[in-house]
Design a protein around this motif. Sequence first.
Motif, mmCIF file in Angstrom:
data_model
loop_
_atom_site.group_PDB
_atom_site.id
_atom_site.type_symbol
_atom_site.label_atom_id
_atom_site.label_comp_id
_atom_site.label_asym_id
_atom_site.label_seq_id
_atom_site.Cartn_x
_atom_site.Cartn_y
_atom_site.Cartn_z
ATOM 1 N N GLU A 1 0.834 -1.205 0.000
ATOM 2 C CA GLU A 1 0.000 0.000 0.000
ATOM 3 C C GLU A 1 0.868 1.254 0.000
ATOM 4 O O GLU A 1 1.696 1.460 0.886
ATOM 5 N N PRO B 1 -3.094 5.611 2.138
ATOM 6 C CA PRO B 1 -4.273 5.058 2.813
ATOM 7 C C PRO B 1 -5.618 5.666 2.420
ATOM 8 O O PRO B 1 -6.643 5.005 2.499
ATOM 9 N N ARG B 2 -5.658 6.942 2.052
ATOM 10 C CA ARG B 2 -6.945 7.589 1.772
ATOM 11 C C ARG B 2 -6.821 8.472 0.543
ATOM 12 O O ARG B 2 -6.310 9.587 0.659
ATOM 13 N N ILE C 1 -7.132 4.420 -0.664
ATOM 14 C CA ILE C 1 -6.165 3.325 -0.684
ATOM 15 C C ILE C 1 -5.553 3.253 -2.087
ATOM 16 O O ILE C 1 -6.263 3.153 -3.078
ATOM 17 N N LEU D 1 -12.283 -0.636 -0.372
ATOM 18 C CA LEU D 1 -12.024 -1.667 0.627
ATOM 19 C C LEU D 1 -12.501 -3.025 0.133
ATOM 20 O O LEU D 1 -11.850 -4.055 0.382
ATOM 21 N N VAL E 1 -9.802 -4.436 -2.046
ATOM 22 C CA VAL E 1 -8.701 -4.965 -1.233
ATOM 23 C C VAL E 1 -9.084 -6.343 -0.706
ATOM 24 O O VAL E 1 -8.301 -7.300 -0.761
ATOM 25 N N CYS F 1 2.566 -1.716 4.671
ATOM 26 C CA CYS F 1 2.345 -0.275 4.765
ATOM 27 C C CYS F 1 3.643 0.424 4.382
ATOM 28 O O CYS F 1 4.623 0.392 5.129
ATOM 29 N N TRP G 1 3.748 3.879 2.899
ATOM 30 C CA TRP G 1 3.161 5.111 2.393
ATOM 31 C C TRP G 1 4.222 6.086 1.902
ATOM 32 O O TRP G 1 5.213 6.358 2.593
ATOM 33 N N ILE H 1 -4.604 0.706 8.880
ATOM 34 C CA ILE H 1 -4.925 -0.436 8.021
ATOM 35 C C ILE H 1 -5.630 -1.526 8.823
ATOM 36 O O ILE H 1 -6.613 -2.115 8.373
ATOM 37 N N ARG I 1 -9.429 -1.421 9.438
ATOM 38 C CA ARG I 1 -10.376 -1.743 8.370
ATOM 39 C C ARG I 1 -11.059 -3.087 8.602
ATOM 40 O O ARG I 1 -12.007 -3.434 7.895
#
Length: 244
Positions: free
Chosen positions: A140, A143-144, A146, A180, A183, A193, A195, A206, A209
């Motif tokens: 990933e 995150p926002r 994703i 989501l 995913v 993760c 980012w 994460i 979720r």
Amino acid sequence: MSLRLASLASSNSDILAALGLAAQVVAADSHSDAPGLEGARRLGPDLNIDVPALVAARPDLVLASLSVPGMERVVAEVRAAGLPTLVLDPVTLEDTWADIRAIGDAAGQPARARALVADLRAELAALRADFARPPRVLVEWWPRPIIAATRESWVTELLGALGAENALAERPGRSSPLTLDEVRAARPDLIVCSWCGAKKLRPEVIEARGLGVPVVCVPESGLGRPGPRLLEGARAVASALAGL
């Protein structure tokens, strides 16, 4: 005579440092954190390069990379300023090794570059594990929304070299925004993760979720930069896979 070099992307700076050429770097973007760049003039963020300052540093060769989305505009400005520019655009792991060789050739260190690639290949091969079923890994980038690495990413080959597979290997492109539900449909056994540009990695975001999938954090420098530091990411992912 040693070339005066400039780097506009962290991945290129990492390659130059690994080749022992950091002392020849006269200018670099402000994100580059490779060792040995203390004497380089800082040019600002990779997508907002101070081109007049770059010109003033008088580089013989400028290294750019389209692995940084949006760098095409910066490259156009640098070329308009009349500076010799080597533009890299790695998609696969093999592209990354080829770029290391290309930089070595351009900087007059072809043998050193080929030796570095051989060492990186050997270390990566040593990390491979045999699994009854290749673990599905989702890397990933943000995150926002994703955003994760898809088929045309060096991540796909890197995971394959570890005996795993990219959970999004069937999805075209270098990366893709995901819902989501998408995913969940990818059925990852592990989420990484990593980012890009984040000051802090927050695995709890994460985990919240509710997918029930293990999460491991790997700094962007270890997976998001197509260069020698991919081995840092590979070691971290291999360790996480061993614990599944």
